[in-house]
Design a protein around this motif. Structure first.
Motif, short mmCIF file in Angstrom:
data_model
loop_
_atom_site.label_atom_id
_atom_site.label_comp_id
_atom_site.label_asym_id
_atom_site.label_seq_id
_atom_site.Cartn_x
_atom_site.Cartn_y
_atom_site.Cartn_z
N ALA A 268 0.83 -1.21 0.00
CA ALA A 268 0.00 0.00 0.00
C ALA A 268 0.87 1.26 0.00
O ALA A 268 0.57 2.24 -0.72
N ALA A 269 1.94 1.24 0.79
CA ALA A 269 2.84 2.40 0.85
C ALA A 269 3.53 2.62 -0.50
O ALA A 269 3.61 3.76 -0.99
N VAL A 270 4.01 1.53 -1.10
CA VAL A 270 4.69 1.65 -2.40
C VAL A 270 3.73 2.12 -3.47
O VAL A 270 4.08 2.95 -4.32
N THR A 271 2.49 1.63 -3.45
CA THR A 271 1.50 2.05 -4.44
C THR A 271 1.20 3.55 -4.32
O THR A 271 1.13 4.26 -5.34
N THR A 272 1.05 4.03 -3.09
CA THR A 272 0.77 5.46 -2.89
C THR A 272 1.92 6.32 -3.41
O THR A 272 1.70 7.33 -4.10
N ILE A 273 3.14 5.92 -3.09
CA ILE A 273 4.32 6.68 -3.55
C ILE A 273 4.39 6.66 -5.08
O ILE A 273 4.68 7.68 -5.71
N THR A 274 4.11 5.50 -5.68
CA THR A 274 4.19 5.39 -7.14
C THR A 274 3.15 6.28 -7.82
O THR A 274 3.45 6.96 -8.81
N PHE A 275 1.93 6.29 -7.31
CA PHE A 275 0.89 7.13 -7.90
C PHE A 275 1.23 8.61 -7.71
O PHE A 275 0.94 9.44 -8.59
N GLY A 276 1.81 8.93 -6.57
CA GLY A 276 2.25 10.32 -6.35
C GLY A 276 3.33 10.70 -7.35
O GLY A 276 3.33 11.82 -7.90
N LEU A 277 4.24 9.77 -7.61
CA LEU A 277 5.30 10.03 -8.59
C LEU A 277 4.71 10.19 -9.98
O LEU A 277 5.18 11.02 -10.77
N LEU A 278 3.67 9.42 -10.29
CA LEU A 278 3.01 9.53 -11.59
C LEU A 278 2.39 10.91 -11.76
O LEU A 278 2.48 11.52 -12.84
N ILE A 279 1.76 11.41 -10.69
CA ILE A 279 1.18 12.76 -10.76
C ILE A 279 2.27 13.82 -10.99
O ILE A 279 2.11 14.73 -11.82
N TRP A 280 3.37 13.64 -10.28
CA TRP A 280 4.48 14.60 -10.42
C TRP A 280 5.05 14.57 -11.84
O TRP A 280 5.28 15.61 -12.45
N LEU A 281 5.24 13.36 -12.39
CA LEU A 281 5.75 13.23 -13.75
C LEU A 281 4.76 13.80 -14.76
O LEU A 281 5.14 14.43 -15.75
N GLY A 282 3.48 13.58 -14.51
CA GLY A 282 2.47 14.10 -15.42
C GLY A 282 2.45 15.61 -15.45
O GLY A 282 2.24 16.22 -16.52
N SER A 283 2.69 16.24 -14.30
CA SER A 283 2.69 17.70 -14.25
C SER A 283 3.88 18.28 -15.01
O SER A 283 3.81 19.40 -15.53
N ARG A 284 4.94 17.53 -15.09
CA ARG A 284 6.15 18.02 -15.77
C ARG A 284 6.17 17.64 -17.25
O ARG A 284 6.80 18.32 -18.06
N ASN A 285 5.48 16.56 -17.63
CA ASN A 285 5.55 16.08 -19.01
C ASN A 285 4.25 16.26 -19.79
O ASN A 285 4.14 15.81 -20.93
N GLY A 286 3.27 16.87 -19.17
CA GLY A 286 2.03 17.16 -19.87
C GLY A 286 1.20 15.94 -20.19
O GLY A 286 0.64 15.83 -21.29
N TYR A 287 1.10 14.99 -19.24
CA TYR A 287 0.26 13.81 -19.46
C TYR A 287 -1.20 14.23 -19.50
O TYR A 287 -1.65 15.15 -18.80
N SER A 288 -1.99 13.50 -20.32
CA SER A 288 -3.43 13.72 -20.35
C SER A 288 -4.09 12.88 -19.26
O SER A 288 -3.46 12.02 -18.64
N ILE A 289 -5.41 13.16 -19.06
CA ILE A 289 -6.16 12.36 -18.09
C ILE A 289 -6.15 10.89 -18.51
O ILE A 289 -6.02 9.98 -17.69
N GLY A 290 -6.26 10.65 -19.81
CA GLY A 290 -6.22 9.29 -20.31
C GLY A 290 -4.91 8.60 -20.02
O GLY A 290 -4.87 7.41 -19.70
N ASP A 291 -3.82 9.38 -20.13
CA ASP A 291 -2.51 8.81 -19.81
C ASP A 291 -2.44 8.38 -18.35
O ASP A 291 -1.95 7.29 -18.02
N TYR A 292 -2.93 9.27 -17.47
CA TYR A 292 -2.88 8.96 -16.04
C TYR A 292 -3.72 7.72 -15.73
O TYR A 292 -3.27 6.81 -15.02
N VAL A 293 -4.94 7.69 -16.28
CA VAL A 293 -5.82 6.54 -16.03
C VAL A 293 -5.20 5.26 -16.58
O VAL A 293 -5.20 4.20 -15.94
N ALA A 294 -4.63 5.35 -17.80
CA ALA A 294 -4.04 4.17 -18.42
C ALA A 294 -2.85 3.66 -17.64
O ALA A 294 -2.71 2.45 -17.41
#
Length: 608
Positions: A268-294
């Motif tokens: 659970a801890a690793v999953t939370t950190i990974t999703f947080g990292l995904l949000i951070w990467l998305g903010s820097r690389n311009g991911y779409s909502i579809g990218d995040y969901v996928a």
């Protein structure tokens, strides 16, 4: 080296498993493989469709784009889901069909093997543990094991396709997905080892529990349980074993739950950190909502697939040893396959010249250094009636079992004419032997079948069955039954007639009379008969034994007076042999036993 041997052990048994399944149900096995290959590519396709659909819907909501593409993608996703659900229904039916077919084939093979292997296996308590491991839930276990390698291949394909999709978004996400899929393998493998060890410990306890419960509930023991007031004693022993089983099982559950909980919290801890990292990467690389969901869906899918693979691997390690018990059991050589010569005898000797010759016969049960028979030698001439007498535990029944080939792991020789018994397969010998054992079987069939199985190929010979019943003293009471020879007897099924001990024994004796045997064996044949029936039986035996060798074990020495040869046994040895008159003249052990019984009868007569 140990790991290599373990992998080889698993590979060999998996190959034997695939060969077994293909031999039993090739079409269903092929369907299973094709279904799993289709399912392997579905998650990757779903991932792409989900990303495209979410982005398309986002464009519709944000920029008022046409809904046609969104509806098309939604339709494709629904169609894929419908196909997948239909495939899952087909898979469930296919698995059920496989399990039923495999269950039938396995139970048939186990039963056939159990009914044909040497009687000596049944003298070992460990054999029953092996038998239970070989037969306990094997059809379900085989399906699980068959699904294991296929599941692993399917999951590897799924993970590879999903990682391929993720590489289009972020190499870091692809690497994290691979890393997070590793821990479940170790956790579930360890739990699988624990579960396998638990099963090996619990099987002997489970057998003892079942035995004690049978004593409490069984018809055969019901009288003594009440007369001796054994209820609390037996319940106490059952309760102690049940508590032992419960303690072992709860200890396993505590260890398993602690291990699983520790992993779940970490995950659970690793999953939370990974999703947080995904949000951070998305903010820097311009991911779409579809990218995040996928990507988040890919992450969860790969994690679920990794857990499924780890469970499959753990299941393989957990069940393969039990499956190997099945293969080892099925590979036990049955006696009719096993002789001590490459050119076994194909005809049963006529027993009209030398009869049966026993030389230096010794026997001990497996894993028992104590000899039950010790250097026994004697000869039975053609057509002789032989009586074997002696104390309880002297080895009389064991000698009989060696003489007719039920035990073959003896030292010394037993010759039928000039043919060594070990050079004849068991089936050939049993075709020419008729026997009534002290612990004769009671079959919950019709009377006709109970007698007719003495020569199963003549089961339809009603006149022969009736003639055998007349010789065995059973015809008189059978005539009084409602359906006579078609009457169902026993107590296992409703509507059947339960016979008395003496009636059952007459049926068993009639069964031996129905066989076309060259050698007749009777172990205490008159134990449950009244004096008149006993006299009639011995008169029938005298007529039946003309031209045949007849061997009888009896504690009533008066029945041995007319025997052509009496073997007197004591502590596993034949201490005296000869006719009644010869042994009485010697004044040895037989004489003292006979006079002791005679004195007892005379005292009873005087008392009356």
């Amino acid at each position: 080296m140990q790991k290599f041997h373990r992998l080889r052990f698993i590979s060999v048994n998996l190959y034997r498993l695939m060969k077994l399944c293909w031999g039993i149900c090739p079409r269903e096995t092929t369907i299973l493989v094709l279904i799993r290959l289709f399912q392997a590519f579905v998650p990757g396709v779903q991932l792409v469709l989900t990303k495209l659909l979410v982005d398309s819907v986002s464009d519709v909501f944000t920029y008022q784009h046409s809904v046609n593409q969104a509806f098309l993608l939604l339709g494709l996703q629904s169609l894929l889901l419908l196909v997948l659900q239909s495939i899952q229904v087909l898979e469930q039916y296919n698995n059920s069909k496989m399990q039923l077919k495999i269950g039938f084939a396995i139970e048939e093979q186990i039963s056939e093997k159990t009914a044909n292997i040497s009687l000596r296996y049944f003298d070992s308590g460990s054999f029953y543990d092996t038998l239970q491991r070989a037969s306990s839930g094997q059809s379900q276990r085989i399906i699980e094991l068959l699904n294991g390698p296929i599941q692993i291949i399917q999951s590897v394909i799924t993970i590879m396709t999903i990682i391929g999709v993720l590489l289009n978004f972020s190499y870091l996400m692809a690497i994290l997905v691979v890393l997070i899929s590793i821990p479940p393998f170790f956790v579930n493998h360890h739990i699988g080892n624990m579960r396998r060890n638990l099963l090996l410990v619990l099987i002997p306890i489970s057998r003892r529990l079942a035995y004690l419960m049978n004593l409490l509930r069984g018809r055969e023991t019901a009288k003594e349980v009440r007369v001796f007031q054994l209820q609390h004693f037996l319940l106490g022993k059952w309760g102690a074993q049940y508590s032992k089983q419960m303690d072992i099982q709860l200890s396993f559950e505590r260890k398993k739950n602690w291990l699983q909980s520790s992993y779940d919290f970490s995950n659970a801890a690793v999953t939370t950190i990974t999703f947080g990292l995904l949000i951070w990467l998305g903010s820097r690389n311009g991911y779409s909502i579809g990218d995040y969901v996928a990507v988040s869906q890919a992450f969860m899918t790969v994690h679920g697939v990794a857990v499924a693979v780890s469970l499959s691997v753990a299941g393989i390690f957990e069940n393969i040893k039990l499956l190997s018990d099945l293969f080892d059991f099925l590979n036990i050589k049955v006696e009719e396959e096993k002789t001590e010569t490459d050119t076994p005898a194909i005809h049963f000797p006529s027993l009209n010249q030398h009869g049966i010759v026993v030389k230096d016969l010794s026997f001990a049960y497996d894993n028992d250094k104590h000899l039950r028979l010790k250097n026994i030698s004697f000869q039975i001439n053609p057509g002789q009636r032989v009586a074997i007498v002696g104390d309880n535990g002297a080895g009389k029944s064991t000698l009989i079992k060696c003489l007719i080939g039920l035990y073959r792991n003896y030292a010394g020789h037993i010759f039928y004419e000039n043919t060594d018994l070990k050079h004849m397969n068991a089936k050939l010998v049993f075709q020419h032997v008729g026997a009534v054992f002290q612990d004769y079987s009671k079959y919950d069939f019709s009377v006709k079948e109970n007698i007719g199985i003495g020569d199963i190929e003549r089961l339809a010979d009603e006149e022969g069955i009736r003639a055998a019943a007349e010789k065995g003293g059973a015809h008189e009471f059978i005539q009084k039954l409602e359906h006579q020879y078609e009457t169902e007897v026993g107590n296992a099924f409703g509507g059947a007639v339960n016979l008395s001990g003496g009636q059952w024994q007459r049926v068993a004796i009639s069964r031996s009379f129905f066989s076309k045997a060259d050698l007749l064996v009777f172990d205490e044949p008159a134990a449950s008969l009244d004096p008149f029936a006993e006299l009639s039986l011995y008169q029938s035996l005298a007529k039946l034994s003309e031209g045949k060798i007849t061997i009888m074990i009896s504690h009533r020495l008066s029945s041995c007076v007319d025997a052509d040869l009496i073997l007197v046994m004591r502590n596993g040895e034949v201490v005296e042999q000869g006719t009644h008159d010869e042994l009485m003249d010697v004044g040895g052990y037989y004489s003292s036993m006979f006079l002791s019984q005679l004195s007892g009868y005379q005292k009873k007569a005087v008392a009356k």
